[in-house]
Design a protein around this motif. Sequence first.
Motif: not given
Length: 425
Positions: A232-235, A260-264, A275-284
């Motif tokens: 796929x296109x995400x980690x 792209x990163x998906x976290x379950x 909050x960290x993901x919002x701070x660093x940006x990116x497709x998370x």
Amino acid sequence: MSRLLSLNTYNYRRGGSDVVFVEHDAMFRARGWDTAVMTMHHPKNEASPWSRFFADEIEFGHEYGMLDKLAMAGKVIYSSEAKRKIAALLDEFPADVAHAHCIYHHLSPSVLVELKQRGIPTVMTAHDLKLACPAYKMLNRGGVCEKCRSGNLLHVVANRCIRDSLPVSALIMVESAVHKSLGLYRRNLDRVVAPSQFYKRKLMEWGWPEQQLAYIPNYVDAAAYTACYEPGDYFFYFGRLAMEKGVATLIRAAAQAKVKLRIAGTGPEGDALKALAAEVGGDIEFLGFVSGEPLWKWVREARAIVLPSEWYENAPMSVLEAYGSGKPVIGARIGGIPEMVREGETGALFESGKVDELADLLRKFAEMPDSVVAEMGKTAREYVARTYTAERYLREMLALYASLGVKLDGPDEGGRGDDCANRSR
């Protein structure tokens, strides 16, 4: 007919060690052994004909009055109640061998004393490092820690190693001091099973004699997992959102690599990581708690599974599950993970905690031709189906029991076929 008694804290699939406890019992029962279990009572426990012998529930997250707290503290160190109940169980079920999993605070080593007194060979699987480190993980707020290896357990209190709590850390320090001084584990266990070579070496470094240890890796039924080799296109990361899991490092690396990163998963660090993901940006994207077929669908459709741990992992089942699903693993070079990832064949390794190194690997996998990633997934599937098998686990466990003088009765268990079309994992 051989008789196996299995011991654990819970009688349901709460975590990885509980799954091993449940499946180990089921494996030997299917082989024709007579089996019994002992755990503590818990509302989520599976029904058991042996529940009348279970110990009273202790849950550290519950509110207790002062008298209850004092009683609980005593049970944590040495539970006379658990010893009485296992004695009653053994009167009815004279086991040929006992196999303990996680029993530390809830049953306590008092049950091991009773087994030893009756001359019953007893094995324990080291699902964590509690047999060496009072805090299970050799980890505190400052990272990996082995200070108690010197024998000075005051570090447990100084660093508030248990739940970041002074009173709980003090209790566990006393517990560990009593257990070590009386040799309640060392003297009453015939063998300790280490699922990783790393854990075997680490226990030896902390004073356990090699002859008391046995390396038997976990297993997975690869045929129960549907493999999808198309990347796929995400980690994808699935697991607890806790400090030691290294998810913060993964988030920073994914943003840096622009992948792209998906976290379950859920856990105590969930809000901070969002909050960290919002701070660093990116497709998370955080998916929350996911289980069953929805989880395996996320696994199958990923490009690779990432295990960015920053503590001494044992032998993570998530690696075997990823392989069973036909996915390569990008893992941290720490604990038992390097034993499971064959670099360039079933995945890749990076130095634990190193954002730049992980970002480089994520970028490399993102740019890698799909055919190369798919080939890694196929190799991973073949590797887990060939190496981490139930047949190997059973064979090596039977050999261990036999070495302790246990008479082995029961027919050999046959292998299973691989019918992926009808599997849901």
